[in-house]
Write an enzyme that holds these catalytic residues in place. Structure first.
Site, short mmCIF file in Angstrom:
data_model
loop_
_atom_site.label_atom_id
_atom_site.label_comp_id
_atom_site.label_asym_id
_atom_site.label_seq_id
_atom_site.Cartn_x
_atom_site.Cartn_y
_atom_site.Cartn_z
N TYR A 199 0.84 -1.20 0.00
CA TYR A 199 0.00 0.00 0.00
C TYR A 199 0.88 1.26 0.00
CZ TYR A 199 -3.29 3.55 1.52
OH TYR A 199 -4.02 4.69 1.60
N GLU A 258 -11.43 5.90 3.85
CA GLU A 258 -10.99 6.70 4.99
C GLU A 258 -12.15 6.91 5.97
OE1 GLU A 258 -8.03 7.22 5.81
OE2 GLU A 258 -6.96 6.96 3.92
N TRP A 282 -5.82 1.16 9.73
CA TRP A 282 -5.77 1.03 8.28
C TRP A 282 -5.53 -0.42 7.88
CZ3 TRP A 282 -7.95 3.54 4.71
CH2 TRP A 282 -7.63 3.29 3.37
#
Length: 177
Positions: A16, A38, A46
């Site tokens: 990522y 988000e 995350w």
């Protein structure tokens, strides 16, 4: 050897970090997905979002704004049973609401696309607030809320602007800075 930000400490987070985070997005769908993910991440890590991302894409019509805007309460109920996603009713409802709001921006403003609205507005705010990220985050949050968006607090906005490359928050030692 490549030096990365400290958060890039697992294979998923490294991929990522190296291939997505902080890089400009070219389509409405990519920008909208970044905002949705988000928003979904609020209160979570995350790493959880990355693990659930493929299920979230499948559940939310690949974050296609037109398709997602057609979801209704029956879809919300169905999604609440999907163990692969974040089963938070208000967040699910917010994704549907936000798809409608993003489409309305395309119809109601002089911007040709949601992507252009986000990037051009962010750049205007960077100039207006002389790069003061706290003020930029607050202003974009207020603007999105004015347009009806949900789950777009200042922390979400900051993470979103990092994700789509408006902010460069790579750590000083990071080779990707």
């Amino acid at each position: 050897m490549v030096t990365r930000c400290q958060f890039a400490n697992t294979p998923d987070m490294i991929a990522y970090h190296d291939k997505e985070w902080g890089q400009g997005k070219t389509t409405d769908q990519e920008v909208f997905e970044a905002l949705c993910l988000e928003s979904m991440q609020a209160g979570l890590s995350w790493a959880i979002i990355l693990k659930k991302r493929s299920a979230l894409r499948a559940a939310f019509a690949d974050f296609d704004m037109e398709a997602l805007a057609k979801f209704n309460e029956t879809d919300v109920d169905r999604l609440m049973l999907d163990e692969g996603i974040i089963r938070h009713r208000q967040k699910i409802q917010a994704m549907i609401n936000n798809a409608k709001c993003a489409l309305a921006i395309e119809e109601d403003t002089h911007f040709p696309s949601f992507r252009d609205f986000i990037y051009q507005t962010a750049q205007q705010l960077v100039v207006e607030f002389d790069g003061n990220e706290d003020e930029i985050n607050k202003a974009l949050m207020r603007l999105l809320k004015k347009h009806g968006f949900k789950f777009v607090g200042t922390t979400t906005i900051e993470s979103f602007l990092e994700t789509i490359g408006v902010y460069n928050h790579h750590e000083p030692q990071c080779d990707f800075r």
